[in-house]
Write a protein that holds these residues in place. Structure first.
Motif, PDB file in Angstrom:
ATOM      1  N   ASN A   5      39.507  41.122  35.840  1.00 49.91           N
ATOM      2  CA  ASN A   5      40.373  41.630  34.782  1.00 49.91           C
ATOM      3  C   ASN A   5      40.051  40.920  33.477  1.00 49.91           C
ATOM      4  O   ASN A   5      40.045  39.694  33.411  1.00 49.91           O
ATOM      5  N   ILE A   6      39.787  41.697  32.424  1.00 45.85           N
ATOM      6  CA  ILE A   6      39.544  41.138  31.100  1.00 45.85           C
ATOM      7  C   ILE A   6      40.562  41.660  30.097  1.00 45.85           C
ATOM      8  O   ILE A   6      40.341  41.591  28.879  1.00 45.85           O
ATOM      9  N   THR A  91      38.441  45.813  32.815  1.00 41.93           N
ATOM     10  CA  THR A  91      37.734  45.058  33.855  1.00 41.93           C
ATOM     11  C   THR A  91      36.260  44.964  33.511  1.00 41.93           C
ATOM     12  O   THR A  91      35.749  45.726  32.694  1.00 41.93           O
ATOM     13  N   VAL A  92      35.604  44.017  34.164  1.00 39.21           N
ATOM     14  CA  VAL A  92      34.149  43.928  34.084  1.00 39.21           C
ATOM     15  C   VAL A  92      33.650  43.702  35.506  1.00 39.21           C
ATOM     16  O   VAL A  92      34.185  42.885  36.240  1.00 39.21           O
ATOM     17  N   GLU A  93      32.645  44.494  35.887  1.00 44.07           N
ATOM     18  CA  GLU A  93      32.010  44.373  37.206  1.00 44.07           C
ATOM     19  C   GLU A  93      30.989  43.255  37.114  1.00 44.07           C
ATOM     20  O   GLU A  93      30.070  43.297  36.293  1.00 44.07           O
ATOM     21  N   VAL A  94      31.143  42.215  37.955  1.00 45.13           N
ATOM     22  CA  VAL A  94      30.316  41.013  37.850  1.00 45.13           C
ATOM     23  C   VAL A  94      29.545  40.679  39.126  1.00 45.13           C
ATOM     24  O   VAL A  94      28.988  39.600  39.239  1.00 45.13           O
ATOM     25  N   ALA A 106      31.311  34.004  37.026  1.00 46.28           N
ATOM     26  CA  ALA A 106      31.968  34.879  36.051  1.00 46.28           C
ATOM     27  C   ALA A 106      33.465  34.573  35.960  1.00 46.28           C
ATOM     28  O   ALA A 106      34.005  34.456  34.852  1.00 46.28           O
ATOM     29  N   GLU A 107      34.129  34.425  37.085  1.00 50.58           N
ATOM     30  CA  GLU A 107      35.569  34.139  37.046  1.00 50.58           C
ATOM     31  C   GLU A 107      35.851  32.799  36.385  1.00 50.58           C
ATOM     32  O   GLU A 107      36.817  32.675  35.623  1.00 50.58           O
ATOM     33  N   LEU A 113      37.376  31.027  29.037  1.00 52.62           N
ATOM     34  CA  LEU A 113      37.513  31.811  27.812  1.00 52.62           C
ATOM     35  C   LEU A 113      38.986  32.076  27.521  1.00 52.62           C
ATOM     36  O   LEU A 113      39.439  31.921  26.393  1.00 52.62           O
ATOM     37  N   ARG A 114      39.739  32.466  28.542  1.00 53.20           N
ATOM     38  CA  ARG A 114      41.182  32.710  28.350  1.00 53.20           C
ATOM     39  C   ARG A 114      41.911  31.430  27.917  1.00 53.20           C
ATOM     40  O   ARG A 114      42.786  31.472  27.078  1.00 53.20           O
ATOM     41  N   GLU A 115      41.524  30.334  28.521  1.00 53.97           N
ATOM     42  CA  GLU A 115      42.200  29.065  28.262  1.00 53.97           C
ATOM     43  C   GLU A 115      41.862  28.472  26.899  1.00 53.97           C
ATOM     44  O   GLU A 115      42.739  27.985  26.182  1.00 53.97           O
TER      45      GLU A 115
END
Length: 122
Positions: A5-6, A91-94, A106-107, A113-115
């Motif tokens: 989820n992005i 979403t992004v497929e990783v 990726a996660e 990045l979120r933090e």
């Protein structure tokens, strides 16, 4: 298929962060830009340059395109880095990214990045 989820994140920032946390792959190390960081602005220019693919067209292997439904495929490589990402709405497929760059990378990158909002490793 591993989708992350992005929602709430900028696609260009996601692309830059995922790119910047990898190393050039194989012969990709010879790409003139392989050992540079990808800025959010450069990532946005890349995303803006991707052309739609008609529903009747077959995708060109390794080439970026936009699906008829709107999903953005980055292609196999970007500046010599193995990415193979598929962006959908939130979403992004990783799966291929993690296969080539390390399981769960990726996660971890997207959580950072979120933090912090940072797209480059420390």
């Amino acid at each position: 298929m591993t989708k992350v989820n992005i929602g709430g994140l900028d696609r260009a920032a996601v692309l830059a962060a995922l790119f910047n946390h990898t190393e050039p792959f194989g012969m990709g190390a010879h790409d003139p830009l392989a050992h540079t960081k990808l800025s959010v602005q450069e990532a946005q220019r890349f995303l803006d340059s991707v052309e739609p693919r008609a529903i009747t067209d077959l995708p060109v292997p390794g080439r970026a395109y936009i699906e008829p439904g709107g999903g953005v495929h980055t292609g196999r490589y970007l500046r010599g880095h193995s990415l193979e990402l598929v962006f959908d709405k939130d979403t992004v497929e990783v799966g291929q990214y993690d296969r080539d760059n390390g399981a769960g990378l990726a996660e971890r990158v997207l959580a950072r990045l979120r933090e912090t909002g940072e797209v480059t490793p420390t």
